[in-house]
Design a protein around this motif. Structure first.
Motif, PDB file in Angstrom:
ATOM      1  N   ARG A   1       0.823  -1.088  -0.112  1.00  0.00           N
ATOM      2  CA  ARG A   1      -0.079   0.084   0.093  1.00  0.00           C
ATOM      3  C   ARG A   1       1.022   1.243  -0.107  1.00  0.00           C
ATOM      4  NH1 ARG A   1      -4.679   2.007   2.086  1.00  0.00           N
ATOM      5  NH2 ARG A   1      -4.776   2.560   0.089  1.00  0.00           N
ATOM      6  N   PRO A   2       0.682   2.240  -0.718  1.00  0.00           N
ATOM      7  CA  PRO A   2       1.337   3.571  -0.730  1.00  0.00           C
ATOM      8  C   PRO A   2       1.331   4.120   0.801  1.00  0.00           C
ATOM      9  CG  PRO A   2      -0.671   3.901  -1.839  1.00  0.00           C
ATOM     10  CD  PRO A   2      -0.911   2.607  -1.520  1.00  0.00           C
ATOM     11  N   ALA A   3       2.265   5.067   1.063  1.00  0.00           N
ATOM     12  CA  ALA A   3       2.503   5.632   2.340  1.00  0.00           C
ATOM     13  C   ALA A   3       1.284   6.372   2.479  1.00  0.00           C
ATOM     14  CB  ALA A   3       3.708   6.522   2.417  1.00  0.00           C
ATOM     15  N   HIS A   4       0.689   6.681   3.588  1.00  0.00           N
ATOM     16  CA  HIS A   4      -0.375   7.517   4.017  1.00  0.00           C
ATOM     17  C   HIS A   4      -0.541   7.466   5.473  1.00  0.00           C
ATOM     18  CE1 HIS A   4      -1.972   3.331   4.144  1.00  0.00           C
ATOM     19  NE2 HIS A   4      -2.654   3.686   4.915  1.00  0.00           N
ATOM     20  N   ILE A   5      -1.299   8.510   5.759  1.00  0.00           N
ATOM     21  CA  ILE A   5      -1.759   8.861   7.378  1.00  0.00           C
ATOM     22  C   ILE A   5      -3.254   8.730   7.392  1.00  0.00           C
ATOM     23  CG2 ILE A   5      -1.549  10.607   9.155  1.00  0.00           C
ATOM     24  CD1 ILE A   5       0.919  11.806   8.087  1.00  0.00           C
TER      25      ILE A   5
ATOM     26  N   VAL B   1      -4.537  10.424   3.735  1.00  0.00           N
ATOM     27  CA  VAL B   1      -3.692  11.335   2.823  1.00  0.00           C
ATOM     28  C   VAL B   1      -2.725  10.695   2.525  1.00  0.00           C
ATOM     29  CG1 VAL B   1      -2.593  13.603   2.948  1.00  0.00           C
ATOM     30  CG2 VAL B   1      -4.902  13.431   3.902  1.00  0.00           C
ATOM     31  N   TYR B   2      -2.383  10.894   1.323  1.00  0.00           N
ATOM     32  CA  TYR B   2      -1.229  10.116   0.795  1.00  0.00           C
ATOM     33  C   TYR B   2      -0.130  11.154   0.302  1.00  0.00           C
ATOM     34  CZ  TYR B   2      -4.448   6.134   0.496  1.00  0.00           C
ATOM     35  OH  TYR B   2      -5.217   5.408   0.570  1.00  0.00           O
ATOM     36  N   PHE B   3       0.985  10.906  -0.595  1.00  0.00           N
ATOM     37  CA  PHE B   3       2.125  11.682  -0.721  1.00  0.00           C
ATOM     38  C   PHE B   3       2.281  11.503  -2.309  1.00  0.00           C
ATOM     39  CE2 PHE B   3       2.375  10.483   3.769  1.00  0.00           C
ATOM     40  CZ  PHE B   3       2.543  11.578   4.392  1.00  0.00           C
ATOM     41  N   ALA B   4       2.247  12.786  -3.057  1.00  0.00           N
ATOM     42  CA  ALA B   4       2.361  12.877  -4.302  1.00  0.00           C
ATOM     43  C   ALA B   4       3.813  12.298  -4.552  1.00  0.00           C
ATOM     44  CB  ALA B   4       2.303  14.634  -4.747  1.00  0.00           C
TER      45      ALA B   4
ATOM     46  N   PRO C   1      -5.276  12.223  -6.964  1.00  0.00           N
ATOM     47  CA  PRO C   1      -4.647  13.433  -6.822  1.00  0.00           C
ATOM     48  C   PRO C   1      -4.817  14.305  -5.686  1.00  0.00           C
ATOM     49  CG  PRO C   1      -4.916  12.700  -9.061  1.00  0.00           C
ATOM     50  CD  PRO C   1      -5.865  11.940  -8.249  1.00  0.00           C
ATOM     51  N   SER C   2      -6.437  14.415  -5.562  1.00  0.00           N
ATOM     52  CA  SER C   2      -6.932  15.656  -4.541  1.00  0.00           C
ATOM     53  C   SER C   2      -6.528  15.161  -3.161  1.00  0.00           C
ATOM     54  CB  SER C   2      -8.404  15.609  -4.674  1.00  0.00           C
ATOM     55  OG  SER C   2      -9.115  14.444  -4.388  1.00  0.00           O
ATOM     56  N   LEU C   3      -6.128  13.895  -2.881  1.00  0.00           N
ATOM     57  CA  LEU C   3      -5.770  13.301  -1.568  1.00  0.00           C
ATOM     58  C   LEU C   3      -4.230  12.971  -1.227  1.00  0.00           C
ATOM     59  CD1 LEU C   3      -8.904  10.817  -1.406  1.00  0.00           C
ATOM     60  CD2 LEU C   3      -8.479  12.830  -0.213  1.00  0.00           C
TER      61      LEU C   3
ATOM     62  N   PRO D   1      17.874  15.693   8.043  1.00  0.00           N
ATOM     63  CA  PRO D   1      16.847  16.113   7.236  1.00  0.00           C
ATOM     64  C   PRO D   1      15.591  15.714   7.528  1.00  0.00           C
ATOM     65  CG  PRO D   1      18.895  15.302   5.741  1.00  0.00           C
ATOM     66  CD  PRO D   1      18.831  14.807   7.161  1.00  0.00           C
ATOM     67  N   TYR D   2      14.567  16.663   7.360  1.00  0.00           N
ATOM     68  CA  TYR D   2      13.322  16.147   7.603  1.00  0.00           C
ATOM     69  C   TYR D   2      12.367  16.928   6.544  1.00  0.00           C
ATOM     70  CZ  TYR D   2      12.626  21.351   8.544  1.00  0.00           C
ATOM     71  OH  TYR D   2      12.613  22.617   8.722  1.00  0.00           O
ATOM     72  N   ASN D   3      11.048  16.285   6.441  1.00  0.00           N
ATOM     73  CA  ASN D   3      10.097  16.570   5.615  1.00  0.00           C
ATOM     74  C   ASN D   3       9.058  17.525   6.088  1.00  0.00           C
ATOM     75  OD1 ASN D   3      10.841  15.133   3.158  1.00  0.00           O
ATOM     76  ND2 ASN D   3      10.284  12.993   4.168  1.00  0.00           N
ATOM     77  N   THR D   4       8.158  18.245   5.246  1.00  0.00           N
ATOM     78  CA  THR D   4       6.970  19.000   5.700  1.00  0.00           C
ATOM     79  C   THR D   4       6.015  18.486   4.389  1.00  0.00           C
ATOM     80  OG1 THR D   4       7.763  20.905   4.369  1.00  0.00           O
ATOM     81  CG2 THR D   4       8.273  21.032   6.644  1.00  0.00           C
ATOM     82  N   ALA D   5       4.837  18.592   5.144  1.00  0.00           N
ATOM     83  CA  ALA D   5       3.648  18.346   4.310  1.00  0.00           C
ATOM     84  C   ALA D   5       2.475  19.153   4.589  1.00  0.00           C
ATOM     85  CB  ALA D   5       3.290  16.901   4.379  1.00  0.00           C
ATOM     86  N   VAL D   6       1.836  20.126   3.748  1.00  0.00           N
ATOM     87  CA  VAL D   6       0.856  20.729   4.053  1.00  0.00           C
ATOM     88  C   VAL D   6      -0.596  20.325   3.287  1.00  0.00           C
ATOM     89  CG1 VAL D   6      -0.073  23.225   4.207  1.00  0.00           C
ATOM     90  CG2 VAL D   6       2.228  22.661   4.412  1.00  0.00           C
TER      91      VAL D   6
END
Length: 283
Positions: A192-196, A213-216, A233-235, A256-261
């Motif tokens: 399964r793709p990564a998601h929260i 919510v997934y990651f582009a 794509p909207s998710l 290093p770290y990531n941000t997602a909005v």
């Protein structure tokens, strides 16, 4: 005592099977193969048969409506109740040496007019870096590892630190050897793709929101075990990697770290019938 709706649904189901027989060569052996696989998957995982069959039907119930976020008709078997309340901004409960790349996730919860939903309760959880959800199997994780609840502020904002989720396979599912073969036959991955996962509760909502919510850019999305349409794509949130040493130090990270909005647009009792086309992402 007759239930007219049940009668209609059974007749429609039989009609659909008849069309599949006539147009696609469906046989009884085909049906037997599917039901046998689902039974093996149920025995391996312990989840209800309806959830074992999710790869076959889940996309049907995830279309959303009226231009708002996806429907919440399919509950996640990975949910664990009573997760601890965290600050806003806050940090999901995690081990001191939690493996993974740090992630700061943030955004807003809005109604169809674009107004903030203040005080919305967000239930947030995701799998660990090895693809396992806490509180489900005895894998050594604390019960509420990477699970928490957070209340949005007056502007509908949320923000929390966690680790960046990764694609994962359902380990118990792999105990049914036919699962991999079935996924391959369908052109899908066993991953399964990564998601929260998010649940959002607020008095103004017509009903609570449940979704992922997934990651582009996740390469697993097109071959998602549950179906590529789930991670529309909207998710998908855009993820930015931060590697500046001063920035890393300022945020208290070791690397290093990531941000997602990501902004949630949810239908309330006063929202218009079609306020937006899908959830909005903050650029």
């Amino acid at each position: 005592m007759i239930n007219p709706r049940a009668v209609r649904l059974v007749e429609a189901f039989k009609d659909a099977l008849a069309r599949m027989r006539d147009e696609h060569g469906l046989t009884f052996d085909d049906v037997h193969t599917v039901t046998t696989l689902l039974t093996e998957l149920h025995d391996a995982t312990g989840v209800p048969l309806s959830l074992c069959a999710m790869p076959l039907f889940s996309e049907v119930f995830q279309g959303g409506g009226n231009g708002y976020t996806i429907s919440e008709d399919v509950d996640s078997p990975t949910y664990v109740p009573d997760a601890p309340l965290i600050d806003n901004p806050g940090r999901l409960p995690m081990r001191a040496d939690e493996p993974g790349v740090p992630l700061i996730a943030s955004g807003r919860v809005l109604d169809g007019h674009g107004n903030p939903l203040a005080g919305a309760e967000m239930v947030i959880y995701h799998a660990s870096n090895d693809g396992v959800y806490s509180g489900i199997w005895d894998d050594g994780q604390p019960q509420y590892n990477l699970r928490g609840r957070q209340l949005t502020d007056a502007e509908g904002r949320y923000a929390f630190t966690t680790i960046t989720p990764v694609p994962y396979s359902n380990t118990p599912s792999q105990a049914a050897k036919a699962v991999t073969a079935a996924a391959t036959a369908l052109g899908r991955s066993i991953y399964r793709p990564a998601h929260i996962h998010y649940e959002i509760h607020h008095p103004d909502l017509i009903k609570p929101y449940r979704g992922e919510v997934y990651f582009a850019g996740d390469p697993i999305i097109p071959i998602d075990f549950v179906g590529p349409k789930i991670a529309a794509p909207s998710l998908q949130a855009e993820t930015t990697l931060h590697e500046d040493p001063e920035d890393i130090t300022a945020h208290g990270f070791a690397g290093p770290y990531n941000t997602a909005v990501y902004d949630f647009v949810l239908k309330t009792h006063t929202s218009p019938e079609a306020a937006v086309v899908g959830p909005r992402r903050t650029e």
